[in-house]
Design an enzyme around this catalytic site. Structure first.
Site, PDB file in Angstrom:
ATOM      1  N   SER A 158      -6.220  -3.500  14.527  1.00 19.59           N
ATOM      2  CA  SER A 158      -5.673  -2.802  15.688  1.00 19.59           C
ATOM      3  C   SER A 158      -6.745  -2.407  16.704  1.00 19.59           C
ATOM      4  O   SER A 158      -6.538  -2.547  17.907  1.00 19.59           O
ATOM      5  CB  SER A 158      -4.892  -1.571  15.231  1.00 19.59           C
ATOM      6  N   GLU A 163     -16.704  -7.693  -4.791  1.00 16.88           N
ATOM      7  CA  GLU A 163     -15.291  -7.305  -4.676  1.00 16.88           C
ATOM      8  C   GLU A 163     -14.383  -8.538  -4.680  1.00 16.88           C
ATOM      9  O   GLU A 163     -13.364  -8.581  -5.352  1.00 16.88           O
ATOM     10  CB  GLU A 163     -15.054  -6.549  -3.356  1.00 16.88           C
ATOM     11  N   TYR A 212      -2.704  -9.112  16.190  1.00 19.06           N
ATOM     12  CA  TYR A 212      -1.691  -8.609  17.119  1.00 19.06           C
ATOM     13  C   TYR A 212      -1.617  -9.489  18.371  1.00 19.06           C
ATOM     14  O   TYR A 212      -0.739  -9.309  19.191  1.00 19.06           O
ATOM     15  CB  TYR A 212      -1.991  -7.139  17.478  1.00 19.06           C
ATOM     16  N   CYS A 250       0.866  -1.179   0.000  1.00 17.96           N
ATOM     17  CA  CYS A 250       0.000   0.000   0.000  1.00 17.96           C
ATOM     18  C   CYS A 250       0.900   1.224   0.000  1.00 17.96           C
ATOM     19  O   CYS A 250       2.088   1.132   0.266  1.00 17.96           O
ATOM     20  CB  CYS A 250      -0.917   0.006   1.216  1.00 17.96           C
ATOM     21  N   CYS A 280      -0.146   4.235   1.673  1.00 15.13           N
ATOM     22  CA  CYS A 280      -0.562   5.254   2.644  1.00 15.13           C
ATOM     23  C   CYS A 280       0.502   5.584   3.695  1.00 15.13           C
ATOM     24  O   CYS A 280       0.514   6.691   4.220  1.00 15.13           O
ATOM     25  CB  CYS A 280      -1.886   4.887   3.303  1.00 15.13           C
ATOM     26  N   ARG A 309     -11.110   7.637   3.755  1.00 13.21           N
ATOM     27  CA  ARG A 309     -10.886   6.642   2.712  1.00 13.21           C
ATOM     28  C   ARG A 309     -12.182   6.084   2.128  1.00 13.21           C
ATOM     29  O   ARG A 309     -12.195   5.018   1.532  1.00 13.21           O
ATOM     30  CB  ARG A 309     -10.053   5.492   3.275  1.00 13.21           C
ATOM     31  N   LYS A 358     -12.177  -4.918   2.093  1.00 16.17           N
ATOM     32  CA  LYS A 358     -11.623  -4.069   3.157  1.00 16.17           C
ATOM     33  C   LYS A 358     -12.551  -2.885   3.348  1.00 16.17           C
ATOM     34  O   LYS A 358     -12.815  -2.122   2.415  1.00 16.17           O
ATOM     35  CB  LYS A 358     -10.230  -3.594   2.773  1.00 16.17           C
ATOM     36  N   ARG A 363      -3.177   3.454  12.638  1.00 13.38           N
ATOM     37  CA  ARG A 363      -2.739   4.694  11.997  1.00 13.38           C
ATOM     38  C   ARG A 363      -1.750   5.437  12.898  1.00 13.38           C
ATOM     39  O   ARG A 363      -0.874   6.128  12.392  1.00 13.38           O
ATOM     40  CB  ARG A 363      -3.954   5.534  11.592  1.00 13.38           C
ATOM     41  N   LYS A 405     -11.545  -7.657   6.112  1.00 17.40           N
ATOM     42  CA  LYS A 405     -10.950  -6.786   7.125  1.00 17.40           C
ATOM     43  C   LYS A 405     -11.888  -5.631   7.426  1.00 17.40           C
ATOM     44  O   LYS A 405     -12.388  -5.019   6.477  1.00 17.40           O
ATOM     45  CB  LYS A 405      -9.630  -6.246   6.579  1.00 17.40           C
ATOM     46  N   CYS A 407      -3.957   6.139  -0.007  1.00 18.17           N
ATOM     47  CA  CYS A 407      -3.427   4.857  -0.479  1.00 18.17           C
ATOM     48  C   CYS A 407      -3.096   4.868  -1.975  1.00 18.17           C
ATOM     49  O   CYS A 407      -3.166   3.836  -2.641  1.00 18.17           O
ATOM     50  CB  CYS A 407      -4.415   3.737  -0.171  1.00 18.17           C
TER      51      CYS A 407
HETATM   52  C1  PBG Z   1      -2.786   0.063   4.787  1.00 17.48           C
HETATM   53  C2  PBG Z   1      -3.291  -0.730   5.931  1.00 17.48           C
HETATM   54  C3  PBG Z   1      -4.088  -0.320   7.018  1.00 17.48           C
HETATM   55  C4  PBG Z   1      -4.226  -1.444   7.854  1.00 17.48           C
HETATM   56  C5  PBG Z   1      -3.538  -2.480   7.246  1.00 17.48           C
HETATM   57  N1  PBG Z   1      -2.981  -2.021   6.063  1.00 17.48           N
HETATM   58  C6  PBG Z   1      -4.618   1.012   7.369  1.00 17.48           C
HETATM   59  C7  PBG Z   1      -5.765   1.602   6.667  1.00 17.48           C
HETATM   60  O1  PBG Z   1      -6.237   1.126   5.638  1.00 17.48           O
HETATM   61  O2  PBG Z   1      -6.175   2.654   7.111  1.00 17.48           O
HETATM   62  C8  PBG Z   1      -4.974  -1.488   9.155  1.00 17.48           C
HETATM   63  C9  PBG Z   1      -4.540  -2.543  10.097  1.00 17.48           C
HETATM   64  C10 PBG Z   1      -5.072  -2.429  11.480  1.00 17.48           C
HETATM   65  O3  PBG Z   1      -5.870  -1.548  11.839  1.00 17.48           O
HETATM   66  O4  PBG Z   1      -4.654  -3.257  12.280  1.00 17.48           O
HETATM   67  N2  PBG Z   1      -3.742   0.515   3.902  1.00 17.48           N
END
Ligand code: PBG
Length: 328
Positions: free
Chosen positions: A280, A239, A319, A119, A121, A223, A201, A211, A254, A129
């Site tokens: 996260s 998708e 995690y 990615c 970003c 986004r 996603k 972030r 995700k 992104c």
């Molecule tokens: C990159 C990316 C993100 C996450 C994984 N790859 C951030 C986003 O899309 O904002 C999030 C992972 C997480 O929150 O644990 N695009």
């Protein structure tokens, strides 16, 4: 009282028989541990909103991965925090980029299965992104330029394969990203490098702590013009279908816990392995509640991962990977 139940499911809940009739298990083999490598530091920096996780300097990437491998988890996903950012995220695909350097060392010195998040970003100065329209900062209806971004994603994936990635995982929700990356990998002799697509996603508030961890919050806007609307389920199947047509090998949903219906639907609709990203925010909220004494950390973490597997995920990015594997 006369009434007696006709059926007694409780018969199968004694301690002796429970393990025999258990439908779902979680093992370290199901788990992928995210790793943050930071080019701006020469010492480890704890990530406040993700207790137990740190950004590590490139020099410590191998140590960090070995800590993970010692728990029994044998796959990692690498995220990078570059020293500098620009409008086109050029440090995402630089040969000496933070992820590329870390991957070179990890693949040379360890046996882990090495996955790269693809990615832009974390590498763009605007935090989106992909490449953005020049007036995007002032016009919230403008968004990432889709087709111009594809080439950079393909370059990023190839640069990670060059550095030793075993698998690449595009996460930008750019239309056509899987096809573009597949074509580029094949062209460069990486026909055997699989793609795990972040296929469905969502534009989720549960990414907040990440972030902070990866310093990838958008400088303006959000986004929602490229990540999916949390309200939509049928669209997820569409998708995922597109990514399958373009050659995705593993299909990711995700976040995980708030989207178990999507995990389940993807499992039923496709035969490819399904991954779920226990993100996260899902990690942070369990930690926060356990710090308050309101939830038991280990039990709720385990139940979360068990639920994600029960819904249909074959593999889980989490995690909690190390802590859980350590305990199992
Ligand atoms: C990159 C990316 C993100 C996450 C994984 N790859 C951030 C986003 O899309 O904002 C999030 C992972 C997480 O929150 O644990 N695009």
């Amino acid at each position: 009282m006369e009434f007696e139940p006709e059926a007694r499911p409780r018969r199968l809940r004694t301690d002796g028989v429970r393990p025999l009739v258990r439908e779902t298990t979680v093992t370290p083999n199901d788990l992928i541990a995210p790793v943050f490598v930071d080019a701006t530091t020469d010492e480890r920096i704890p990530i406040e909103s993700m207790p137990g996780h740190e950004r590590v300097p490139v020099e410590e990437a191998v140590d960090r991965v070995e800590e993970i491998a010692d728990t029994g988890v044998s796959a990692v996903m690498v995220f990078g925090i570059p020293k500098s950012k620009d409008a086109v995220g050029s440090r995402a695909y630089a040969e000496d980029g933070v992820v590329q350097r870390a991957m070179g060392a990890i693949s040379a010195e360890t046996d882990v299965y090495l996955i790269g998040d693809v990615c832009l970003c974390e590498y763009t100065d605007h935090g989106h992104c992909g490449i953005v329209e020049s007036s995007a900062a002032t016009d919230p209806t403008l968004t990432v330029k889709n087709d111009e971004t594809l080439e950079l994603l393909a370059k990023t994936a190839v640069s990670q394969a060059d550095a030793g990635a075993d698998m690449v995982a595009p996460s930008s929700m750019t239309d056509g990203m899987v096809g573009a990356i597949r074509a580029a990998l094949d062209d460069e002799g990486y026909a055997n490098v699989p793609i795990m697509s972040y296929a469905a996603k969502y534009e989720s508030s549960f990414y907040g702590p990440f972030r902070d961890a990866a310093d990838g919050a958008p400088a303006f806007g959000d986004r929602r013009h490229y990540q999916m609307d949390p309200a939509n389920a049928r669209e997820a199947i569409r998708e995922v279908e597109l990514d399958v047509e373009q050659g995705a090998d593993v299909l990711m949903v995700k976040p995980a816990l708030p989207y178990l219906d999507i995990v389940s639907a993807v499992r039923r609709s496709f035969d490819q392995p399904v991954a779920a990203y226990n993100v996260s925010g899902e990690y942070a909220m369990i930690h926060a509640a356990s710090e308050k004494g309101w939830l038991d950390l280990e039990e709720t973490a385990y139940e979360s991962l068990l639920s994600i597997k029960r819904a249909g995920a074959d593999l889980i990015l989490t995690y909690f990977a190390e802590d859980l594997a350590d305990r199992l």
